[in-house]
Design an enzyme around this catalytic site. Structure first.
Site, short mmCIF file in Angstrom:
data_model
loop_
_atom_site.label_atom_id
_atom_site.label_comp_id
_atom_site.label_asym_id
_atom_site.label_seq_id
_atom_site.Cartn_x
_atom_site.Cartn_y
_atom_site.Cartn_z
CB CYS A 270 -0.96 0.05 1.30
SG CYS A 270 -2.13 -1.28 1.11
CE1 TYR B 25 -3.87 0.46 0.99
CE2 TYR B 25 -6.22 1.29 1.16
CZ TYR B 25 -5.08 0.33 1.03
OH TYR B 25 -5.65 -0.92 1.16
CD1 TRP C 168 -5.38 1.06 5.25
CD2 TRP C 168 -3.34 1.17 4.97
NE1 TRP C 168 -4.97 0.05 5.28
CE2 TRP C 168 -3.85 -0.01 5.30
CE3 TRP C 168 -1.83 1.29 4.92
CZ2 TRP C 168 -2.92 -1.35 5.54
CZ3 TRP C 168 -1.04 0.16 5.11
CH2 TRP C 168 -1.60 -1.26 5.45
CE1 TYR D 229 -8.87 -2.16 -2.01
CE2 TYR D 229 -8.35 -3.91 -0.18
CZ TYR D 229 -8.40 -2.49 -0.58
OH TYR D 229 -7.84 -1.92 0.46
CG HIS D 230 -5.16 -5.51 -2.72
ND1 HIS D 230 -5.19 -6.03 -1.43
CD2 HIS D 230 -5.14 -3.87 -2.39
CE1 HIS D 230 -5.19 -5.24 -0.41
NE2 HIS D 230 -5.27 -3.97 -1.04
CG HIS E 136 -4.22 0.08 -3.51
ND1 HIS E 136 -2.82 -0.43 -3.11
CD2 HIS E 136 -4.98 -0.67 -2.64
CE1 HIS E 136 -2.67 -1.22 -2.30
NE2 HIS E 136 -3.98 -1.36 -1.84
#
Length: 924
Positions: free
Chosen positions: A275, A319, A337, A531-532, A617
């Site tokens: 992240c 993030y 985050w 996601y991811h 992301h």
């Protein structure tokens, strides 16, 4: 790894959808700091059941049935304690090995599961290929290939559904390189058992096509395209989960030419790079900042395939978004985050100074109205470099902004993105000069329906936004990719963003055409990418799509694989490959504003420069498309004038595509756009007139002399030199190539032998305990074959260390006392053939200590050969900086570099070279 703080807190946070966590029982975690948040993990989605194996048979290329029961039939017996194993004797067959399963009926097959034997590691399958057949004789191209991790967990691979009766698993390497063996406890197939009633999609080149599944030993949550037709991906400290601050990262590199996938755990930067913010620097290195280890910065050098530690950020982030600016610096913004929540204002990285705060670039201006507050509302900013070091912020907040990175910085509103709502986990792509497409997203990070809306933003004259046609479906967690023909591919995502689920995954990509503003739906992919997940353009003009999952804990949505999409511009209507233009010759380096010559297989006028991508992301601030039209064409050679504005042509590595009249792109040539050309052939340090210096980030540069009193553009010759105390350039082994002697801050003294073709051999130790010594290097005794070291210790005693073999130091000899506080430089100042000592005192006077050539000094009063040298803090002896000259390169306290020529004990006229050298560690 984590514990809920209290029962009351747990009840509250489960209602809100988040858990406040603190490190617990994790020896590798950092000391407790501000709490982090992670979403509550949804219930795992059920795994697709395997096909029934009644009546199936299996054969193997090789099996061990003498020393143990290692027959192939064991992989279908339902007993994980039994196994297939290739011959284990001295006559073991080399890889490849094959297992061929006959399902007895032609059916739809879309995946395979492999369970390694549990009792021993021996024979675990590492790299593999899967092929299928309807008759057991004719086998097509692999439907999947890749690498499995070296552990006992069940492995799975999913691929586009195929009609087949036979499935062959071919092993090409053992996972741990323990030997030429293969083994398996169980093998299952995934698909649809329908009694032979298969449905087959008609081939339609207008919808593109998907290649075989490529398995990785990790979930590729982040990715970067590298020169040399390679792609690097990474996950977290683990291949399949995240959490804590463990200080290392699992990475993989895919060789796009061979399909080979390798895995490496990166620990030397003490950085869990999950992240983070990612950016490609002007010299092509990849910067990764923040994430699970929230203040760390790591730098990857693709040329050397090495990771080095960069300077720490001013605050912890995860993030956040990074973007490389027109000045070659990197802006980062947001990221609550990780680290503390809120006030994640901007900061700026430079090669010379590391990170510095931009207190006036307030994160308040980029916040969405997320129900979970600033922990989510400052995530994943859409940032684009613009002229003059400025950055344009396009979202995901509905408010857009202009950001200045000068001084303390500033951020000012650029208005609203038309009628768009906040669009967290949407995407933004620069598809043309100053033109951005934004797509999808949702008003909240998770749990709220996404939108199909799309908008265009033009920042060429202010900032104007307008709505374009909606996508066919709503998307969040999708990835956008600019294509060489100016269109934009949007792939993957979900109707409603819910991390770590594949519910309502969008399987069919869409392509947007800027000429019409309309979308076209493409062929569906085999595996959900939510996601991811990642996507980026490849040098062959195809698109890599991969990842998804990496849950905090176990789940069934970890996708340790990728697949490659072929856009319609490469296909005929029947799905066959189109004839492509070809680049025969192109430069590998160019500067903004220059004109380059590109030779193609046929006359060509249209080209595109596509900046190489880094993505995680859904954030890919590096990619941008620069269309080019030839200013002239002579035969098959086109002249291309590059934009001069670095806010348009941001320095870094680019792919150069040629396009024919139908928009079909060539395979790209790689070109670096910057101010520093690649190092020329030959040794890294070319002459005794070169200037070598290490930046604050540990990058080592060589500035070749012009021979006429100037320096050429610098060339990067190394990295990882941030812990250097002082460096010395000398031909240590007298082989005609300049080497480096390095005195490290921790007291080590090493030498690095230069290679004739460039670069340096690994470090060789000259001992420890040198931290308190002042050192100068040169040929102090004229009879010595190799140079040596003169150094005084903390007490001011001067010692000589000979170098009798060109490798190690001889026992030292005493050369006097009272040297403490002097700055020493070895130089033949009177040019009588022996090296003297120039000693700068604290009062600024420069004294000459003449050598007798045998290791001692001429017995005389020390002449003062200069005054006012207290304004100088670095001195290097050089030869040939100007024609036939000897001299000193000296740095003044104001950062300027000057040349002081001398001849037979007399100074010539000082000349200034350039300024801005204050942050550099200049070698002596």
């Amino acid at each position: 790894m984590f514990r809920i703080v209290s029962a009351v807190t747990a009840a509250f946070l489960l209602v809100t959808g988040y858990v406040a966590v603190v490190p617990h029982d994790d020896a590798s975690s950092a000391p407790p700091g501000p709490h982090e948040h992670i979403p509550v993990l949804p219930a795992s989605e059920p795994a697709q059941p395997p096909l029934p194996r009644d009546g199936w048979t299996v054969s193997a290329s090789d099996e061990e049935i003498t020393g143990e029961n290692g027959g192939a039939a064991n992989v279908l017996d339902g007993n994980p304690a039994t196994f297939w194993h290739t011959k284990g004797s001295a006559s073991a067959a080399p890889v490849p090995h094959t297992l061929t399963i006959d399902t007895k009926v032609t059916q739809n097959i879309s995946g395979l599961r492999y369970l390694p034997r549990a009792d021993v590691e021996n024979g675990r399958i590492g790299s593999f290929e899967i092929t299928v057949s309807t008759n057991g004789t004719t086998w097509g191209a692999p439907v999947a290939h890749g690498t499995w991790a070296d552990n006992s967990a069940e492995k799975s691979v999913t691929f586009a559904a195929v009609t087949a009766r036979y499935v062959r698993l071919q092993t090409t390497a053992e996972a741990g390189n323990r030997g030429s063996w293969s083994s398996a406890a169980e093998v299952n197939l995934i698909g649809q058992s329908d009694g032979g009633m298969m449905t087959t999609l008609a081939v339609n080149g207008a919808q593109g096509s998907w290649g075989p599944t490529i398995n990785f030993p990790i979930v590729p949550v982040a990715a970067a395209l590298l020169p040399g037709n390679k792609l690097m991906a990474w996950s977290s400290y683990s291949a399949t989960t995240f959490g804590g601050t463990n200080g290392y990262t699992q990475t993989s590199i895919l060789n796009l030419g061979t399909g080979a996938v390798t895995r490496t755990a990166v620990a030397n930067t003490a950085h869990d790079m999950f992240c983070p913010g990612t950016s490609m620097l002007p010299d092509g290195r990849i910067m990764v900042s923040g994430g699970s280890n929230s203040t760390k910065t790591s730098l990857y050098d693709p040329a050397a395939n090495t990771w080095t530690r960069g300077p720490a950020m001013t605050m912890g982030r995860g993030y956040q978004s990074n973007v490389t600016t027109s000045t070659g610096e990197v802006l980062t913004l947001g990221g609550s985050w990780s680290g503390q929540v809120g006030n994640k204002h901007g900061e700026l990285w430079s090669a010379a100074g590391g990170w510095r705060a931009l207190p006036n670039v307030l994160s308040d201006n980029i916040l969405t109205d997320d129900p979970d507050g600033e922990f989510r509302s400052d995530n994943h900013a859409w940032l684009f470099a613009a002229p003059g070091g400025r950055v344009f912020h396009a979202g995901p907040s509905r408010q857009m902004n202009w950001i200045s990175t000068t001084g303390a910085g500033s951020i000012t509103s650029a208005g609203l993105r038309s009628d768009s709502a906040d669009a967290m986990n949407g995407d933004a792509v620069m598809y043309d000069i100053g033109k951005i497409l934004t797509v999808g997203g949702a008003p909240a990070y998770s749990g709220v329906a996404a939108t199909p809306r799309a908008y265009t933003i033009d920042i060429n004259n202010g900032a104007t936004a307008a709505r374009t046609a909606d996508m066919a479906v709503s998307r969040s967690f999708a990835n956008g990719v600019a294509l060489p023909d100016g269109k934009v591919l949007v792939v993957g995502g979900q109707a409603t963003p819910v991390p770590w689920t594949d519910t309502n995954a969008r399987m069919s990509p869409e392509i947007w055409n800027p000429a019409t503003g309309l979308w076209t739906t493409m062929a569906p992919m085999a595996i959900p990418r939510t996601y991811h997940s990642v996507a980026l353009l490849l040098p062959d003009a195809r698109v890599f799509v991969g990842g998804g999952g990496l849950c905090e804990g176990d789940c069934n949505t970890n996708h340790l694989d990728g697949e490659i999409f072929t856009p319609p511009y490469l296909l005929n209507a029947d799905g066959s490959a189109r004839v492509r233009p070809r680049i025969a010759a192109a430069p590998t380096f160019a500067t903004p504003g220059s004109t380059i010559a590109v030779t193609t297989g046929a006359p060509t006028t249209k080209f595109s420069l596509m900046r190489m991508s880094t993505v995680t992301h859904t954030v890919n601030t590096d990619q941008r498309r620069i269309p080019l039209t030839a200013t002239a064409v002579s035969g098959n050679t086109a002249s291309l004038r590059l934009p001069s504005d670095r806010g348009v042509l941001v320095p870094g590595n680019y792919m150069l595509f040629a396009l024919d009249a139908n928009g079909v792109p060539s395979v790209a040539s790689t070109i670096n756009i910057g101010t520093t050309p690649p190092a020329p052939s030959g040794p890294s340090i070319a002459s005794a007139a070169d200037t070598v210096a290490a930046g604050a980030d540990g990058v080592l540069w060589n500035y070749r002399a012009t021979g006429a009193g100037g320096i050429q553009p610098r060339h990067m010759i190394g990295s990882g030199w941030a812990g250097l105390a002082k460096g010395y350039v000398i031909d240590w082994n007298s082989d005609g190539v300049y080497d480096i002697v390095a005195q490290w801050k921790d007291g080590r003294l090493n030498y690095y032998l230069g290679k004739h073709g460039g670069g340096f051999a690994p470090a060789q130790s000259l001992g420890g305990g040198w931290g308190s010594y002042h050192v100068t290097v040169g040929r102090w005794r004229t009879a010595d074959k190799y140079p040596g070291i003169l150094a005084y210790d903390a007490a001011g005693s001067l010692w000589y260390y000979g170098n009798g073999t060109g490798k190690t130091l001889s026992p030292r000899t005493y050369r006097g006392s009272g040297w403490r506080g002097l700055y020493l430089t070895m130089a033949d100042f009177d040019q009588n053939g022996t090296q003297d000592l120039l000693a700068k005192r604290s009062d600024g006077s420069l004294l000459l200590y003449r050598s007798n050539g045998t290791g001692g000094f001429v017995n005389q009063t020390r002449p003062v050969v200069g005054t006012g040298w207290n304004s100088i803090n670095s001195i290097t002896n050089v030869a040939g900086f100007t024609p036939g000259s000897n001299g000193l390169i000296a740095r003044l306290t104001d950062g300027r570099l000057a040349h002081y020529p001398y001849s037979k004990g007399t100074w010539g006229t000082r000349t200034f070279i350039s300024g801005g050298w204050g942050p550099y560690n200049i070698f002596r």
